[in-house]
Enzyme design. Structure first.
Site, PDB file in Angstrom:
ATOM      1  N   ASP A 105      21.193 -58.994 -30.383  1.00 54.14           N
ATOM      2  CA  ASP A 105      19.811 -58.530 -30.122  1.00 54.14           C
ATOM      3  C   ASP A 105      19.967 -57.130 -30.520  1.00 54.14           C
ATOM      4  OD1 ASP A 105      19.310 -57.279 -27.419  1.00 54.14           O
ATOM      5  OD2 ASP A 105      20.317 -59.339 -27.328  1.00 54.14           O
ATOM      6  N   ASP A 129       9.543 -59.986 -24.262  1.00 53.10           N
ATOM      7  CA  ASP A 129      10.568 -59.378 -23.276  1.00 53.10           C
ATOM      8  C   ASP A 129      10.033 -58.796 -21.995  1.00 53.10           C
ATOM      9  OD1 ASP A 129      12.654 -58.068 -22.097  1.00 53.10           O
ATOM     10  OD2 ASP A 129      13.153 -56.658 -23.695  1.00 53.10           O
ATOM     11  N   GLU A 164      10.744 -57.898 -18.423  1.00 56.28           N
ATOM     12  CA  GLU A 164      11.762 -57.530 -17.354  1.00 56.28           C
ATOM     13  C   GLU A 164      11.424 -56.382 -16.377  1.00 56.28           C
ATOM     14  OE1 GLU A 164      15.195 -55.542 -19.160  1.00 56.28           O
ATOM     15  OE2 GLU A 164      14.323 -56.272 -21.120  1.00 56.28           O
TER      16      GLU A 164
END
Length: 274
Positions: free
Chosen positions: A73, A162, A164
């Site tokens: 990634d 994503d 986090e």
């Protein structure tokens, strides 16, 4: 009587005065301003930015228990990527950061997203969530409108949320667990309505436990991409009995964070086909 000018301060006195002044400034400086002085630039976040700080690193991945397919990634941090080098090293799938919040698009997105496709990789896009800036619905629409869509070409993976640690402030973005779950649900529902696909959720177990209070109902539809830099992915977030992808290091043998897909290449292709 004549008035005498004071002489220059001695180094010791000067040090004391400067220290006192800095202390006074620190006391009066608003906490938000102090945090802003050390926070990274908005838009610079990327997958796993907080993994080392919060979960550490504990070894290299063990390959003995399942067939896995190497992936990578990337974000603007990597700039123009040498995709042929990654392909020759064994990487067969890739995710590129497309967006963050509703204020940032990756200036290298075209080179990274199209370049991986052109060398033969199966590719996808991810969105770095900032739940404290706009709603999940708004950010999902922004993501789809700026590269996060999906097509039935057999070479495009579903988009990734994503979610986090917040690199810019409060770990859980100032939200309660129920508010965070609602935000995530809004993003996922909107993404599926726009693309017909369930998004992948990228997260770390420690963050998920803290910020969603171990919410377990997304696992029935949304594949898990687990972040843990260790010899094994460890305990998974609530609800998931297995991971689909695993980000195992931020310092791989070639550019980008490196990942394992939990299966052979035909399983990566199956996820792409939906």
């Amino acid at each position: 009587m004549p008035v005498h000018s004071p002489g220059p301060f001695s180094p010791r006195v000067l040090t004391v005065l400067v220290t006192a002044l800095l202390t006074a400034l620190a006391i009066t400086l608003p906490r938000s301003s102090a945090q802003a002085a050390t926070a990274p630039r908005r838009g610079s976040a990327h997958m796993g930015m907080g993994v080392l700080a919060h979960d550490g690193q504990g070894g290299t991945p063990s390959m003995g228990y399942v067939t896995q397919t190497e992936g990578v990634d990337v974000s603007a941090h990597q700039g123009n990527v040498a995709w042929s080098t990654l392909w020759n090293s064994g990487v067969r799938w890739a995710y590129t950061k497309a967006t963050e919040g509703t204020y940032y698009t990756n200036p290298y997105f075209a080179q990274q997203y199209n370049g991986s496709y052109q060398v033969g990789m199966i590719r996808g896009a991810y969105h770095f969530a900032t739940p404290d800036t706009t709603s999940g619905t708004t950010q999902a629409n922004y993501f789809v409108d700026h590269g996060g869509g999906w097509s039935r070409d057999g070479k495009t993976l579903p988009g990734v949320l994503d979610i986090e640690w917040n690199p810019y402030g409060a770990t859980c973005y100032g939200k309660t667990a129920s508010q965070m779950v609602d935000w995530i649900a809004d993003f996922l529902d909107t993404y599926k309505a726009r693309t017909g696909r369930d998004a992948v959720i990228y997260t770390a177990t420690s963050w998920w436990t803290r910020c969603t209070s171990d919410y377990d109902r997304f696992a029935s539809a949304d594949p898990l991409w687990i972040a843990r830099y260790a010899s094994a992915p460890g305990t998974l977030p609530a609800g998931w009995s297995y991971f689909t992808m695993w980000q195992y290091t931020s310092a791989g043998p070639a550019v980008g964070d490196h990942d394992k897909f939990n299966g052979a290449l035909d399983r990566v292709q199956a996820l792409a086909r939906g």
